[in-house]
Design a protein around this motif. Structure first.
Motif, PDB file in Angstrom:
ATOM      1  N   ASP A   1      -3.220   4.178  -8.589  1.00 26.00           N
ATOM      2  CA  ASP A   1      -2.360   3.877  -7.442  1.00 26.00           C
ATOM      3  C   ASP A   1      -2.965   4.382  -6.140  1.00 26.00           C
ATOM      4  OD1 ASP A   1      -0.057   2.388  -8.270  1.00 26.00           O
ATOM      5  OD2 ASP A   1       0.568   4.124  -9.429  1.00 26.00           O
ATOM      6  N   THR A   2      -3.654   5.515  -6.191  1.00 24.74           N
ATOM      7  CA  THR A   2      -4.328   6.000  -4.988  1.00 24.74           C
ATOM      8  C   THR A   2      -5.399   5.015  -4.535  1.00 24.74           C
ATOM      9  OG1 THR A   2      -3.940   8.317  -5.598  1.00 24.74           O
ATOM     10  CG2 THR A   2      -5.690   7.878  -4.003  1.00 24.74           C
ATOM     11  N   LEU A   3      -6.187   4.520  -5.491  1.00 23.55           N
ATOM     12  CA  LEU A   3      -7.224   3.542  -5.163  1.00 23.55           C
ATOM     13  C   LEU A   3      -6.622   2.249  -4.629  1.00 23.55           C
ATOM     14  CD1 LEU A   3      -9.657   4.005  -8.204  1.00 23.55           C
ATOM     15  CD2 LEU A   3     -10.020   4.724  -5.827  1.00 23.55           C
TER      16      LEU A   3
ATOM     17  N   SER B   1       2.335   1.815  -3.341  1.00 17.97           N
ATOM     18  CA  SER B   1       1.390   2.420  -4.286  1.00 17.97           C
ATOM     19  C   SER B   1       1.303   3.922  -4.079  1.00 17.97           C
ATOM     20  CB  SER B   1       0.005   1.782  -4.122  1.00 17.97           C
ATOM     21  OG  SER B   1       0.004   0.445  -4.574  1.00 17.97           O
ATOM     22  N   PHE B   2       1.265   4.354  -2.801  1.00 25.56           N
ATOM     23  CA  PHE B   2       1.208   5.784  -2.525  1.00 25.56           C
ATOM     24  C   PHE B   2       2.485   6.481  -2.998  1.00 25.56           C
ATOM     25  CE2 PHE B   2      -1.938   4.661   0.938  1.00 25.56           C
ATOM     26  CZ  PHE B   2      -3.018   5.200   0.257  1.00 25.56           C
TER      27      PHE B   2
ATOM     28  N   GLY C   1      -3.688   1.841  -3.172  1.00 26.61           N
ATOM     29  CA  GLY C   1      -3.123   2.085  -1.852  1.00 26.61           C
ATOM     30  C   GLY C   1      -4.194   2.106  -0.776  1.00 26.61           C
ATOM     31  N   CYS C   2      -5.316   2.763  -1.065  1.00 27.60           N
ATOM     32  CA  CYS C   2      -6.421   2.830  -0.099  1.00 27.60           C
ATOM     33  C   CYS C   2      -7.005   1.444   0.165  1.00 27.60           C
ATOM     34  CB  CYS C   2      -7.509   3.771  -0.617  1.00 27.60           C
ATOM     35  SG  CYS C   2      -7.040   5.517  -0.615  1.00 27.60           S
ATOM     36  N   ILE C   3      -7.157   0.654  -0.896  1.00 27.49           N
ATOM     37  CA  ILE C   3      -7.697  -0.701  -0.733  1.00 27.49           C
ATOM     38  C   ILE C   3      -6.783  -1.539   0.151  1.00 27.49           C
ATOM     39  CG2 ILE C   3      -8.158  -2.882  -1.935  1.00 27.49           C
ATOM     40  CD1 ILE C   3      -9.159  -1.204  -4.312  1.00 27.49           C
TER      41      ILE C   3
ATOM     42  N   GLY D   1       0.822  -1.207   0.000  1.00 27.77           N
ATOM     43  CA  GLY D   1       0.000   0.000   0.000  1.00 27.77           C
ATOM     44  C   GLY D   1       0.852   1.250   0.000  1.00 27.77           C
TER      45      GLY D   1
ATOM     46  N   ILE E   1      -4.295  -0.619   2.315  1.00 28.45           N
ATOM     47  CA  ILE E   1      -4.185  -0.146   3.684  1.00 28.45           C
ATOM     48  C   ILE E   1      -5.487  -0.398   4.426  1.00 28.45           C
ATOM     49  CG2 ILE E   1      -3.823   1.869   5.162  1.00 28.45           C
ATOM     50  CD1 ILE E   1      -1.307   0.960   3.766  1.00 28.45           C
ATOM     51  N   GLY E   2      -6.613  -0.187   3.759  1.00 26.11           N
ATOM     52  CA  GLY E   2      -7.907  -0.410   4.389  1.00 26.11           C
ATOM     53  C   GLY E   2      -8.103  -1.864   4.808  1.00 26.11           C
TER      54      GLY E   2
END
Length: 204
Positions: free
Chosen positions: A188-190, A90-91, A192-194, A87, A196-197
């Motif tokens: 990549d934002t999506l 990705s960020f 990373g969020c997936i 994650g 980490i979430g």
């Protein structure tokens, strides 16, 4: 032995409905397709790993996790750390989209071994893979009549292969769109969020 179409269809539909859910494995496969890197290796590895977990689940290997709960904890924390690492990666890529745009023009940059290890990590270090493919499909398959289980597994494995090969090679057709750095930043934002979430959900 007569072909059991009902068992095949049940396995196919149950498998495809679980596999299609957005998750870290599918996100990574999508990215490989967009970068046109090691397409066959990506699709084949995911399909093979899924097939192994499906067969093990239907045949009752989930009993192992009940007898040895420490395995669940190892899966939980190991998977969370793995997902956090990717994650954050990705960020980091969000601020360096030009690197990924360039990789579309040089698909051989990532080695096959690196891709294979990442795929194995996203599969076997991801607890959601075990819940969906191993436990849920295993439970559904175990409820079938003994003579139907083989056809259930064939249907489920066929669905997995259909999905991963379609996602990998289908995504490769979208590569021209991702020559725009902004598209990579959004993806990549999506991702990373997936990741980490899901990692936070695991430890909580």
């Amino acid at each position: 032995m007569n072909i059991d179409l009902s068992g095949l269809l049940t396995g196919y539909l149950a498998s495809i409905s679980l596999i299609m859910a957005i998750g870290v494995q599918n996100a990574f496969v999508l990215k490989q397709g967009l970068k046109r890197q090691h397409l066959f290796l990506t699709a084949f590895t995911c399909s093979l790993c899924d097939s192994l977990l499906i067969v093990m689940g239907v045949l009752g290997i989930e009993v192992l996790t009940n007898d040895y709960p420490v395995l669940t904890q190892i899966l939980q924390w190991g998977g969370a750390l793995f997902l956090v690492g990717y994650g954050l990666r990705s960020f980091w890529s969000v601020f360096h989209p030009h690197i990924l745009v360039a990789s579309l023009e040089s698909p051989g940059k990532s080695t096959k071994m690196a891709t294979l290890l990442a795929l194995l990590g996203f599969t076997f270090l991801n607890p959601h893979t075990y819940v969906d493919t191993f436990l849920l499909l295993g439970t559904i398959g175990a409820e079938q009549e003994p003579h139907e289980q083989i056809f259930f597994m064939i249907g489920a494995i066929a669905a997995s292969a259909t999905w991963f090969f379609s996602l990998t090679y289908g995504a490769s057709k979208l590569s021209p769109l991702f020559k725009n750095p902004r598209a990579w930043q959004i993806l990549d934002t999506l991702m990373g969020c997936i990741m980490i979430g899901i990692a936070i959900g695991l430890v909580i």
